[in-house]
Write an enzyme that holds these catalytic residues in place. Structure first.
Site, PDB file in Angstrom:
ATOM      1  N   ARG A   1      -4.537   7.229  -0.015  1.00 48.33           N
ATOM      2  CA  ARG A   1      -3.717   6.019  -0.080  1.00 48.33           C
ATOM      3  C   ARG A   1      -4.181   5.117  -1.216  1.00 48.33           C
ATOM      4  O   ARG A   1      -5.303   5.254  -1.722  1.00 48.33           O
ATOM      5  CB  ARG A   1      -3.807   5.280   1.251  1.00 48.33           C
ATOM      6  CG  ARG A   1      -5.213   4.774   1.632  1.00 48.33           C
ATOM      7  CD  ARG A   1      -5.437   3.276   1.441  1.00 48.33           C
ATOM      8  NE  ARG A   1      -4.479   2.407   2.042  1.00 48.33           N
ATOM      9  CZ  ARG A   1      -4.518   1.978   3.312  1.00 48.33           C
ATOM     10  NH1 ARG A   1      -5.506   2.342   4.103  1.00 48.33           N
ATOM     11  NH2 ARG A   1      -3.603   1.138   3.752  1.00 48.33           N
TER      12      ARG A   1
ATOM     13  N   ASN B   1       0.278  -2.149   5.890  1.00 45.54           N
ATOM     14  CA  ASN B   1       0.926  -3.367   6.373  1.00 45.54           C
ATOM     15  C   ASN B   1       2.364  -3.113   6.824  1.00 45.54           C
ATOM     16  O   ASN B   1       3.109  -2.373   6.175  1.00 45.54           O
ATOM     17  CB  ASN B   1       0.931  -4.433   5.278  1.00 45.54           C
ATOM     18  CG  ASN B   1      -0.184  -5.435   5.488  1.00 45.54           C
ATOM     19  OD1 ASN B   1      -1.046  -5.246   6.341  1.00 45.54           O
ATOM     20  ND2 ASN B   1      -0.160  -6.522   4.726  1.00 45.54           N
TER      21      ASN B   1
ATOM     22  N   CYS C   1       0.867  -1.178   0.000  1.00 45.46           N
ATOM     23  CA  CYS C   1       0.000   0.000   0.000  1.00 45.46           C
ATOM     24  C   CYS C   1       0.898   1.220   0.000  1.00 45.46           C
ATOM     25  O   CYS C   1       2.036   1.146   0.425  1.00 45.46           O
ATOM     26  CB  CYS C   1      -0.801   0.118   1.297  1.00 45.46           C
ATOM     27  SG  CYS C   1      -1.930  -1.223   1.621  1.00 45.46           S
TER      28      CYS C   1
HETATM   29  C1  LIG Z   1      -4.696  -5.673   4.072  1.00 41.64           C
HETATM   30  C2  LIG Z   1      -4.552  -4.182   4.358  1.00 41.64           C
HETATM   31  C3  LIG Z   1      -3.120  -3.784   4.105  1.00 41.64           C
HETATM   32  C4  LIG Z   1      -2.785  -3.853   2.656  1.00 41.64           C
HETATM   33  C5  LIG Z   1      -1.316  -3.876   2.487  1.00 41.64           C
HETATM   34  O1  LIG Z   1      -0.561  -3.133   3.067  1.00 41.64           O
HETATM   35  N1  LIG Z   1      -0.921  -4.827   1.639  1.00 41.64           N
HETATM   36  C6  LIG Z   1       0.508  -5.045   1.401  1.00 41.64           C
HETATM   37  C7  LIG Z   1       0.883  -6.437   1.748  1.00 41.64           C
HETATM   38  S1  LIG Z   1       2.553  -6.485   2.163  1.00 41.64           S
HETATM   39  O2  LIG Z   1       3.029  -5.256   2.714  1.00 41.64           O
HETATM   40  O3  LIG Z   1       3.238  -6.810   0.914  1.00 41.64           O
HETATM   41  O4  LIG Z   1       2.662  -7.547   3.168  1.00 41.64           O
HETATM   42  C8  LIG Z   1      -4.893  -3.805   5.803  1.00 41.64           C
HETATM   43  C9  LIG Z   1      -4.859  -2.268   5.985  1.00 41.64           C
HETATM   44  C10 LIG Z   1      -5.875  -1.946   7.099  1.00 41.64           C
HETATM   45  C11 LIG Z   1      -6.287  -3.318   7.610  1.00 41.64           C
HETATM   46  C12 LIG Z   1      -7.617  -3.416   8.405  1.00 41.64           C
HETATM   47  C13 LIG Z   1      -7.573  -2.487   9.608  1.00 41.64           C
HETATM   48  C14 LIG Z   1      -8.838  -2.619  10.467  1.00 41.64           C
HETATM   49  C15 LIG Z   1      -9.067  -4.079  10.915  1.00 41.64           C
HETATM   50  C16 LIG Z   1      -8.034  -4.505  11.959  1.00 41.64           C
HETATM   51  C17 LIG Z   1      -8.322  -5.925  12.459  1.00 41.64           C
HETATM   52  O5  LIG Z   1      -7.363  -6.277  13.391  1.00 41.64           O
HETATM   53  C18 LIG Z   1      -8.276  -6.879  11.285  1.00 41.64           C
HETATM   54  C19 LIG Z   1      -9.257  -6.504  10.217  1.00 41.64           C
HETATM   55  C20 LIG Z   1      -9.088  -5.055   9.712  1.00 41.64           C
HETATM   56  C21 LIG Z   1     -10.353  -4.767   8.884  1.00 41.64           C
HETATM   57  C22 LIG Z   1      -7.797  -4.870   8.867  1.00 41.64           C
HETATM   58  C23 LIG Z   1      -7.765  -5.824   7.643  1.00 41.64           C
HETATM   59  C24 LIG Z   1      -6.469  -5.652   6.809  1.00 41.64           C
HETATM   60  O6  LIG Z   1      -5.372  -6.081   7.563  1.00 41.64           O
HETATM   61  C25 LIG Z   1      -6.272  -4.188   6.370  1.00 41.64           C
HETATM   62  C26 LIG Z   1      -7.369  -3.849   5.361  1.00 41.64           C
END
Ligand SMILES: C[C@H](CCC(=O)NCCS(=O)(=O)O)[C@H]1CC[C@H]2[C@@H]3CC[C@@H]4C[C@H](O)CC[C@]4(C)[C@H]3C[C@H](O)[C@]12C
Length: 326
Positions: free
Chosen positions: A16, A79, A2
């Site tokens: 974002r 993340n 992200c």
């Molecule tokens: C997946 C996303 C990050 C995307 C990212 O950065 N992808 C790079 C991968 S990588 O860097 O290559 O590894 C993240 C960003 C925000 C997150 C939510 C935050 C609220 C809530 C917290 C709870 O505890 C769990 C569920 C919850 C809905 C979360 C789900 C998921 O975790 C979300 C969407």
């Protein structure tokens, strides 16, 4: 992966990209001032600043990924896998225990500026308490920003770090000081054409436009996206109108867009830019588009009853909207 960025023209913009291989069911969600927040450790807050952002609403609770509040403060979680390590709840009187999933409402509900967020962070313990069995603890780090500046918050094994963020961008790993350090490598890049300092006696010439930024990394790794979006943002020329500012902001984040097929995360599974957002933090407007819907859509928090107690929820509009001209 992200990427988050801030941008200032007449107004302050914050947004974002959310890159992932699946969606949690995201909705633009307005939390009005009197929605009662039940905090895990800090009790119930019956009134707070109103906020708008992208959230997964679970059991009536807005789990925000990114949001702005009515005071112009923005915050996004990205993340930070392998580096995020949360704290234990600390029962002492002067500590505020906040679960990672409550962090955005906690800060945006009560802080009007980055300065106020810093004060709140001073007395905060960020706990790894999961929201539920189905939604376990997410390993994140955060950017918090207003029109005057930005900070990065990273909770690691050695404690909660709050860093000044002079570029106003954030991606994923490694920790923020390393991301900033790597920018040193690119200090020679420029939007201007290069001059031949390589070997003046050799007849080198600028055979193409845009050669001043040769060396800017083009791949999708987190460090490369950090350098690329920082370069694009820092050199982006602001325009005053709302439409031009929003358009320019989408172009900035467009520099780190992820196309399906280019980033394999498991056999036959690809990360894509699920949505891109751009909030006008002064006006309380959440603009966004999606992977299969390039048209910009918007939700204005001020068109909702901000003194209400119920969430207003708008599912993402999907699908391309093509304006046929014949
Ligand atoms: C997946 C996303 C990050 C995307 C990212 O950065 N992808 C790079 C991968 S990588 O860097 O290559 O590894 C993240 C960003 C925000 C997150 C939510 C935050 C609220 C809530 C917290 C709870 O505890 C769990 C569920 C919850 C809905 C979360 C789900 C998921 O975790 C979300 C969407």
């Amino acid at each position: 992966m992200c990427t988050a960025a801030t941008y200032k023209t007449k107004d302050f913009y914050f947004g974002r990209t959310l890159d992932y291989e699946f969606s949690y069911g995201d909705e633009i969600t307005v939390t009005p001032r009197n929605y009662p927040f039940e905090f895990r450790y800090m009790g119930r807050k019956d009134s707070h600043y109103a906020m708008i952002g992208m959230a997964h609403v679970a059991g009536g609770y807005p789990l925000y990924y990114d949001a702005i509040n009515e005071k112009g403060l923005g915050m996004a979680g990205l993340n930070f896998v392998g580096n995020a390590a949360y704290q234990e709840a600390d029962e002492s009187e002067d500590r505020d225990n906040v679960a990672q999933y409550e962090f955005i409402p906690w800060i945006l509900g009560s802080c009007a500026s980055v300065g106020e967020a810093r004060v709140a962070l001073d007395r905060m313990n960020l706990t790894g308490t999961p929201f539920s069995e189905q939604l376990p603890t997410a390993q994140l780090h955060w950017i918090i920003a207003d029109r005057n500046g930005a900070i990065t918050v990273e909770c690691m094994a050695d404690g909660l770090h709050v860093y000044e963020n002079p570029v106003g961008v954030l991606t994923n790993n490694p920790p923020f000081p390393q991301q900033m350090f790597l920018l040193n490598q690119y200090m020679g890049l420029s939007p201007k054409q290069p001059v031949n300092t390589f070997a003046p006696e050799v007849g080198l010439s600028a055979y193409s436009r845009g050669m001043g930024a040769i060396g800017l990394p083009g791949d999708l790794s987190s460090t490369s996206r950090f350098a690329r979006v920082a370069f694009v943002k820092q050199n982006s020329l602001p325009a005053d109108s709302e439409a031009e500012s929003v358009s320019q902001f989408f172009h900035i984040l467009g520099s780190v867009d992820q196309q399906r097929g280019c980033c394999e995360v498991a056999p036959d599974k690809y990360e894509i830019t699920i949505y891109t957002s751009c909030c006008n933090a002064d006006k309380g407007i959440y603009y966004y588009n999606t992977y299969e819907g390039h048209q910009i859509n918007a939700v204005d928090m001020n068109r909702e009853d901000l003194d209400g107690a119920e969430l207003a929820r708008y599912p993402l509009i999907q699908g391309e909207n093509i304006n046929w001209q014949n």
